[in-house]
Scaffold this active site. Structure first.
Site, PDB file in Angstrom:
ATOM      1  N   CYS A 224      -3.704  12.608  55.878  1.00 45.43           N
ATOM      2  CA  CYS A 224      -2.794  13.450  56.660  1.00 45.43           C
ATOM      3  C   CYS A 224      -1.439  12.765  56.698  1.00 45.43           C
ATOM      4  O   CYS A 224      -1.231  11.810  57.439  1.00 45.43           O
ATOM      5  CB  CYS A 224      -3.334  13.656  58.069  1.00 45.43           C
ATOM      6  SG  CYS A 224      -2.207  14.581  59.107  1.00 45.43           S
ATOM      7  N   LEU A 225      -0.558  13.227  55.830  1.00 46.61           N
ATOM      8  CA  LEU A 225       0.802  12.686  55.798  1.00 46.61           C
ATOM      9  C   LEU A 225       1.713  13.896  55.634  1.00 46.61           C
ATOM     10  O   LEU A 225       1.578  14.651  54.672  1.00 46.61           O
ATOM     11  CB  LEU A 225       0.951  11.706  54.623  1.00 46.61           C
ATOM     12  CG  LEU A 225       2.314  11.051  54.431  1.00 46.61           C
ATOM     13  CD1 LEU A 225       2.679  10.160  55.601  1.00 46.61           C
ATOM     14  CD2 LEU A 225       2.329  10.230  53.147  1.00 46.61           C
TER      15      LEU A 225
END
Lengths: 113, 185
Positions: free
Chosen positions: B116-117
């Protein structure tokens, strides 16, 4: 600048005029022989490189260069004053209708060269 | 890398040398993605964080490489984390696909390697998602920061890990180091 009357003296070699002539010629320390004018220019846009394909906006974009369609490649300006190649931007707005530089909603201000 | 760069040059030579009807075919063999990558990979390698290493298993495929991050501070210090980065053909209209190959106990990376970026998000409503103005350098620096500045317990992907940290920070640290001993050396 020197007055017109004195300008005639400029070309005289110092030895030519003898006593009186050498005095007036000696007053001119410099004479202008040659003059090179230099001018700078840049395109009238805020960003001259398309941030999408990273080619100058006034050149054809990466896609058009590859497909040999240089003539059809135009520039688009948004209301935010950011400019891109029209082909690059139309691909991007299909996914996200925002300027990729400032994230404002993308509204076309002008299309052209 | 050098191989593809020289191929690009050769294709340009062919393009200008031949008649116009054969030129587009010879240049189309090199995609827009690959043209962008030639520049971006050079920029990336010139600006790599000291904790990162990149490896291109096939020098003719600039679109596929591995990244190794060895954090020098924080919970993950001492670990060695491998990422796989695959740049799709539609790049740079779409972000690279990234997977974490090393099993890790991290609030923003699942144990199966999903990450999750924000900048890797293809569709985002705010300005933090992918944009074609971003480059591979931004992706690598972003991944590197997941171990420091961007380590985020407030918006987790691995909820269990985030809750673990909230409950008992020392026990969380122990589990992180335990994972490093087992998988990330």
């Amino acid at each position: 600048m020197a007055e017109m009357d004195d300008a005639d003296d400029l070309g005289l070699p110092p030895s030519h005029g003898g006593g009186s002539g050498s005095k007036s010629a000696g007053d001119k320390m410099f004479s202008l022989k040659k003059w090179n004018a230099v001018a700078m220019w840049s395109w009238d846009v805020e960003c001259d490189t398309c941030a999408i394909c990273r080619v100058q906006v006034m050149d054809a974009c990466l896609r058009c260069q590859a497909e040999n369609k240089q003539e059809d490649c135009v520039v688009v300006w948004g209301e935010c004053n950011h400019s891109f190649h029209n082909c690059c931007m139309s691909l991007w707005v299909k996914q996200n209708n925002r300027c990729p530089l400032c994230q404002q909603d993308w509204v076309v201000q002008r299309i052209g060269k | 890398m050098l191989t593809l760069a020289s191929k690009l040059k050769r294709d340009d030579g062919v393009k200008s040398g031949r008649s116009s009807n054969t030129a587009p075919e010879s240049t189309r063999r090199v995609s827009i993605r690959d043209r962008l990558l030639v520049k971006e990979v050079a920029e990336l390698e010139a600006n790599l964080p000291s904790t990162c290493k990149v490896n291109f298993p096939d020098v003719n495929k600039l679109h596929y490489f591995q990244l190794t991050v060895t954090p020098d501070e924080g919970y993950y210090q001492g670990g060695k984390f491998q990422f796989e980065i695959d740049v799709p053909e539609a790049y740079n209209m779409v972000p690279p696909r990234v997977k974490c190959l090393t099993r890790i106990w991290h609030p923003n990376i699942t144990e199966t390697g999903e990450i999750c970026l924000s900048l890797l998000r293809e569709h985002s409503i705010d300005g933090t998602g992918w944009a074609p103005t971003r480059t591979l350098k931004d992706v690598v620096w972003g991944l590197n920061s997941l171990f420091t500045d961007l380590l985020n317990f407030d918006d987790p992907l691995n909820i269990e890990a985030a809750e673990h940290h909230l409950r008992d920070k020392e026990d969380f640290r122990t589990k992180v180091q335990d994972f490093i001993k087992r998988y990330g050396r």
